[in-house]
Write a protein that holds these residues in place. Structure first.
Motif, PDB file in Angstrom:
ATOM      1  N   PRO A  98      -2.434   3.976  -3.262  1.00 31.76           N
ATOM      2  CA  PRO A  98      -1.222   3.178  -3.181  1.00 31.76           C
ATOM      3  C   PRO A  98      -0.032   4.017  -2.756  1.00 31.76           C
ATOM      4  N   GLY A  99       0.924   3.391  -2.049  1.00 30.26           N
ATOM      5  CA  GLY A  99       2.141   4.059  -1.620  1.00 30.26           C
ATOM      6  C   GLY A  99       3.170   4.026  -2.724  1.00 30.26           C
ATOM      7  N   PRO A 100       4.452   4.360  -2.384  1.00 27.95           N
ATOM      8  CA  PRO A 100       5.498   4.429  -3.403  1.00 27.95           C
ATOM      9  C   PRO A 100       5.669   3.153  -4.191  1.00 27.95           C
ATOM     10  N   GLN A 101       5.452   1.980  -3.560  1.00 31.21           N
ATOM     11  CA  GLN A 101       5.599   0.726  -4.280  1.00 31.21           C
ATOM     12  C   GLN A 101       4.257   0.189  -4.753  1.00 31.21           C
ATOM     13  N   GLY A 102       3.227   1.042  -4.742  1.00 31.63           N
ATOM     14  CA  GLY A 102       1.939   0.608  -5.249  1.00 31.63           C
ATOM     15  C   GLY A 102       1.214  -0.337  -4.326  1.00 31.63           C
ATOM     16  N   ARG A 103       1.455  -0.263  -3.008  1.00 32.83           N
ATOM     17  CA  ARG A 103       0.823  -1.188  -2.082  1.00 32.83           C
ATOM     18  C   ARG A 103      -0.511  -0.623  -1.611  1.00 32.83           C
ATOM     19  N   GLU A 104      -1.580  -1.348  -1.784  1.00 38.04           N
ATOM     20  CA  GLU A 104      -2.783  -1.042  -1.044  1.00 38.04           C
ATOM     21  C   GLU A 104      -2.680  -1.856   0.240  1.00 38.04           C
ATOM     22  N   PRO A 105      -3.407  -1.488   1.307  1.00 33.00           N
ATOM     23  CA  PRO A 105      -3.310  -2.274   2.542  1.00 33.00           C
ATOM     24  C   PRO A 105      -3.551  -3.751   2.268  1.00 33.00           C
ATOM     25  N   LEU A 106      -2.656  -4.606   2.755  1.00 32.82           N
ATOM     26  CA  LEU A 106      -2.719  -6.019   2.412  1.00 32.82           C
ATOM     27  C   LEU A 106      -4.005  -6.667   2.886  1.00 32.82           C
ATOM     28  N   ARG A 107      -4.509  -6.249   4.029  1.00 32.68           N
ATOM     29  CA  ARG A 107      -5.751  -6.838   4.526  1.00 32.68           C
ATOM     30  C   ARG A 107      -6.896  -6.569   3.558  1.00 32.68           C
ATOM     31  N   ALA A 108      -6.968  -5.344   3.024  1.00 37.61           N
ATOM     32  CA  ALA A 108      -8.025  -5.003   2.070  1.00 37.61           C
ATOM     33  C   ALA A 108      -7.832  -5.769   0.777  1.00 37.61           C
ATOM     34  N   ALA A 109      -6.581  -5.884   0.330  1.00 38.13           N
ATOM     35  CA  ALA A 109      -6.319  -6.612  -0.909  1.00 38.13           C
ATOM     36  C   ALA A 109      -6.670  -8.078  -0.756  1.00 38.13           C
ATOM     37  N   ALA A 110      -6.320  -8.669   0.384  1.00 38.53           N
ATOM     38  CA  ALA A 110      -6.637 -10.069   0.622  1.00 38.53           C
ATOM     39  C   ALA A 110      -8.141 -10.290   0.634  1.00 38.53           C
ATOM     40  N   ALA A 111      -8.866  -9.356   1.236  1.00 40.02           N
ATOM     41  CA  ALA A 111     -10.322  -9.477   1.270  1.00 40.02           C
ATOM     42  C   ALA A 111     -10.909  -9.398  -0.132  1.00 40.02           C
ATOM     43  N   ARG A 112     -10.339  -8.505  -0.965  1.00 38.33           N
ATOM     44  CA  ARG A 112     -10.818  -8.377  -2.339  1.00 38.33           C
ATOM     45  C   ARG A 112     -10.632  -9.669  -3.102  1.00 38.33           C
ATOM     46  N   ARG A 144       4.061   1.482 -12.400  1.00 37.08           N
ATOM     47  CA  ARG A 144       3.407   2.713 -12.867  1.00 37.08           C
ATOM     48  C   ARG A 144       1.906   2.655 -12.676  1.00 37.08           C
ATOM     49  N   ALA A 145       1.343   1.457 -12.699  1.00 32.89           N
ATOM     50  CA  ALA A 145      -0.096   1.292 -12.487  1.00 32.89           C
ATOM     51  C   ALA A 145      -0.462   1.366 -11.008  1.00 32.89           C
ATOM     52  N   GLY A 146       0.539   1.432 -10.123  1.00 30.76           N
ATOM     53  CA  GLY A 146       0.267   1.564  -8.696  1.00 30.76           C
ATOM     54  C   GLY A 146      -0.168   0.288  -8.024  1.00 30.76           C
ATOM     55  N   LEU A 147       0.217  -0.867  -8.581  1.00 26.71           N
ATOM     56  CA  LEU A 147      -0.191  -2.134  -7.989  1.00 26.71           C
ATOM     57  C   LEU A 147       0.853  -2.628  -6.982  1.00 26.71           C
ATOM     58  N   GLY A 148       0.422  -3.568  -6.137  1.00 24.52           N
ATOM     59  CA  GLY A 148       1.273  -4.068  -5.072  1.00 24.52           C
ATOM     60  C   GLY A 148       2.275  -5.090  -5.564  1.00 24.52           C
ATOM     61  N   VAL A 149       3.566  -4.754  -5.493  1.00 20.40           N
ATOM     62  CA  VAL A 149       4.652  -5.637  -5.925  1.00 20.40           C
ATOM     63  C   VAL A 149       5.501  -5.985  -4.713  1.00 20.40           C
TER      64      VAL A 149
END
Length: 235
Positions: free
Chosen positions: A2-16, A203-208
């Motif tokens: 995850p980046g500074p705001q806890g973003r994983e690539p949106l395409r991967a997150a959407a697929a998950r 803090r958990a590194g999730l996408g907000v």
């Protein structure tokens, strides 16, 4: 990672999420209320009809809050809060929600249910948590003390987590039902207000992601929360 705001690539997150969600995800709307009988008519009827579950958490109201809620929305689930405070009520409602997506709304009319589809859409794009902002569209019609308090809290968050948020205290939030388990979302002392919840998610590194919301202030009566107490504790 995850980046500074806890973003994983949106395409991967959407697929998950697509792998675990069949068709349109189900949605629970959670509304915490205490003595809000006069305001519920501005909230409950405006919740979209496709929302699968509407929960009202009543914090020992002494007016007709529960009766009004049932008259406005016969299918509403009423939960009676055992503890005290908004944080405890919010936790009780979220833990009892049954759907895949949970959206939290204020009972005082400050959060417009007509904005709800935009929050759900942002989740289905791959984000883990969508937070509302009353200030993303401008600063008009906000009390001065709330502007100052929000500035201090948001600036602290942005410096600590390298974010660019404009509001941390909105009661309008949406997230996937499994998020509380992934983040350990709740404080042991039940002080579960929006700035602290956001801090735990970051803090958990999730996408907000921040979602602008309509803002009209409380429709009737005064806030049940002290702005200064809430702000100082959040800081």
């Amino acid at each position: 990672p995850p980046g500074p705001q806890g973003r994983e690539p949106l395409r991967a997150a959407a697929a998950r999420r697509t792998r675990t969600t069949f068709g349109r995800p189900t949605v629970s709307a959670v509304v915490c209320a205490i003595n809000e009988a006069s305001n519920l008519k501005h909230v409950l009827p405006a919740i979209p009809s496709w929302v699968n579950e509407v929960i009202l958490v009543d914090g020992r109201s002494t007016d007709d809050t529960v009766a009004v809620a049932r008259s406005l929305r016969p299918d509403i689930r009423i939960l009676y809060q055992k503890g005290y405070g908004k944080g405890d009520a919010l936790r009780h409602g979220v833990q009892n929600a049954r759907c895949q997506i949970i959206v939290t709304l204020d009972a005082d009319g400050e959060t417009d249910p007509r904005d709800l589809p935009a929050f759900v859409d942002r989740l289905t794009m791959g984000h883990d948590f969508v937070k509302g902002s009353r200030f993303a569209g401008g600063w008009r019609h906000k009390p001065l003390h709330r502007l100052l308090g929000n500035f201090l809290i948001v600036t602290t968050c942005n410096l600590l987590y390298r974010t660019r948020f404009t509001d941390l205290c909105s009661g309008y939030n949406a997230f996937w039902r499994d998020l509380p388990e992934r983040v350990n979302l709740w404080a042991a002392d039940d002080w579960n207000y929006e700035p602290l919840i956001l801090a735990r998610v970051l803090r958990a590194g999730l996408g907000v992601v921040e979602q602008p919301q309509s803002y009209r202030g409380r429709v009737d009566s005064d806030s049940k929360l002290s702005s200064w107490t809430q702000g100082l504790t959040s800081m």
